[in-house]
Design a protein around this motif. Structure first.
Motif, short mmCIF file in Angstrom:
data_model
loop_
_atom_site.label_atom_id
_atom_site.label_comp_id
_atom_site.label_asym_id
_atom_site.label_seq_id
_atom_site.Cartn_x
_atom_site.Cartn_y
_atom_site.Cartn_z
N VAL A 5 2.20 14.66 25.24
CA VAL A 5 1.21 15.59 25.76
C VAL A 5 0.21 14.81 26.60
O VAL A 5 -0.50 13.94 26.09
N GLU A 6 0.16 15.15 27.87
CA GLU A 6 -0.72 14.46 28.81
C GLU A 6 -2.02 15.24 28.99
O GLU A 6 -2.05 16.47 28.86
N SER A 7 -3.05 14.50 29.34
CA SER A 7 -4.32 15.12 29.68
C SER A 7 -5.11 14.17 30.57
O SER A 7 -4.77 12.98 30.67
N LEU A 18 -10.39 8.06 37.08
CA LEU A 18 -9.89 9.03 36.12
C LEU A 18 -9.14 8.26 35.05
O LEU A 18 -8.61 7.18 35.32
N ARG A 19 -9.08 8.83 33.86
CA ARG A 19 -8.26 8.24 32.81
C ARG A 19 -7.30 9.30 32.29
O ARG A 19 -7.74 10.34 31.79
N LEU A 20 -6.03 9.01 32.41
CA LEU A 20 -5.00 9.88 31.87
C LEU A 20 -4.62 9.42 30.47
O LEU A 20 -4.57 8.22 30.19
N SER A 21 -4.34 10.39 29.62
CA SER A 21 -3.90 10.10 28.26
C SER A 21 -2.54 10.73 28.02
O SER A 21 -2.22 11.79 28.57
N CYS A 22 -1.76 10.07 27.20
CA CYS A 22 -0.46 10.59 26.80
C CYS A 22 -0.32 10.40 25.30
O CYS A 22 -0.16 9.27 24.83
N ALA A 23 -0.40 11.48 24.58
CA ALA A 23 -0.29 11.43 23.12
C ALA A 23 1.14 11.70 22.70
O ALA A 23 1.73 12.72 23.06
N ALA A 24 1.70 10.77 21.95
CA ALA A 24 3.09 10.88 21.51
C ALA A 24 3.15 11.33 20.06
O ALA A 24 2.34 10.91 19.24
N SER A 25 4.11 12.17 19.76
CA SER A 25 4.31 12.60 18.38
C SER A 25 5.80 12.76 18.12
O SER A 25 6.59 12.99 19.03
N GLY A 26 6.17 12.60 16.88
CA GLY A 26 7.55 12.84 16.50
C GLY A 26 8.37 11.60 16.25
O GLY A 26 9.37 11.66 15.53
N ARG A 27 7.99 10.47 16.86
CA ARG A 27 8.70 9.23 16.62
C ARG A 27 7.97 8.08 17.26
O ARG A 27 7.02 8.29 18.01
N THR A 28 8.45 6.89 16.99
CA THR A 28 7.90 5.70 17.60
C THR A 28 8.75 5.31 18.80
O THR A 28 9.98 5.37 18.74
N PHE A 29 8.11 4.91 19.87
CA PHE A 29 8.80 4.55 21.09
C PHE A 29 8.71 3.05 21.35
O PHE A 29 7.76 2.39 20.95
N SER A 30 9.71 2.55 22.05
CA SER A 30 9.72 1.15 22.44
C SER A 30 8.92 0.92 23.71
O SER A 30 8.16 -0.04 23.81
N SER A 69 -3.10 0.96 28.79
CA SER A 69 -3.46 0.47 27.46
C SER A 69 -2.97 1.47 26.41
O SER A 69 -2.45 2.53 26.75
N LYS A 70 -3.15 1.09 25.14
CA LYS A 70 -2.68 1.98 24.07
C LYS A 70 -3.64 1.96 22.90
O LYS A 70 -4.42 1.02 22.74
N VAL A 77 -1.09 6.44 24.81
CA VAL A 77 -1.14 5.47 25.89
C VAL A 77 -2.03 6.03 26.99
O VAL A 77 -2.08 7.25 27.21
N TYR A 78 -2.74 5.13 27.65
CA TYR A 78 -3.71 5.53 28.66
C TYR A 78 -3.36 4.92 30.01
O TYR A 78 -2.85 3.80 30.09
N LEU A 79 -3.68 5.65 31.07
CA LEU A 79 -3.61 5.12 32.43
C LEU A 79 -5.01 5.24 33.02
O LEU A 79 -5.47 6.34 33.34
#
Length: 123
Positions: A5-7, A18-30, A69-70, A77-79
């Motif tokens: 989910v991005e925002s 600007l700072r973009l965020s990406c929230a991950a759910s459901g599993r761990t990613f490499s 960053s994370k 994770v952030y951009l």
């Protein structure tokens, strides 16, 4: 259910941030990455982050301006987008893969994608 989910997108003036965020759910990613797609253009790799090592890699056009960053606690994770230019205008997508890849700039290695968030830089 796996979700990215991005925002954080929006309209900003040249030179702004600007700072973009990406929230991950459901599993761990490499590996998690950011791509962007401007109108009439192909999707373009922006940068990626290896979740466990924290290592990052960027395309030349954003190197030094868009650090990734994370936050481990939030699985996010952030951009961070600094010194924005009109050519940065695009829809930005978060992507993730559960496998280690030697080709992080290739979109096809990513299993999961966010819905995209619009970034518009006005002059």
């Amino acid at each position: 259910q796996v979700q990215l989910v991005e925002s954080g997108g929006g309209l900003v003036q040249v030179g702004g941030t600007l700072r973009l965020s990406c929230a991950a759910s459901g599993r761990t990613f490499s590996t998690m990455a950011w791509f962007r797609q401007a109108p009439g253009k192909e999707r373009e790799f922006v940068g990626n982050l290896c979740w466990h090592s924290g290592g990052t890699y960027y395309t030349d056009s954003v190197k030094g301006r868009f650090p990734i960053s994370k936050d481990n606690a939030k699985d996010t994770v952030y951009l961070q987008m600094n010194s924005l230019k009109p050519e940065d205008t695009a829809v930005y997508y978060c992507a993730a893969t559960k496998t280690t890849t030697q080709f992080p700039a290739r979109s096809r290695v990513y299993d999961y994608w966010g819905q995209g968030t619009q970034v518009t830089v006005s002059s």
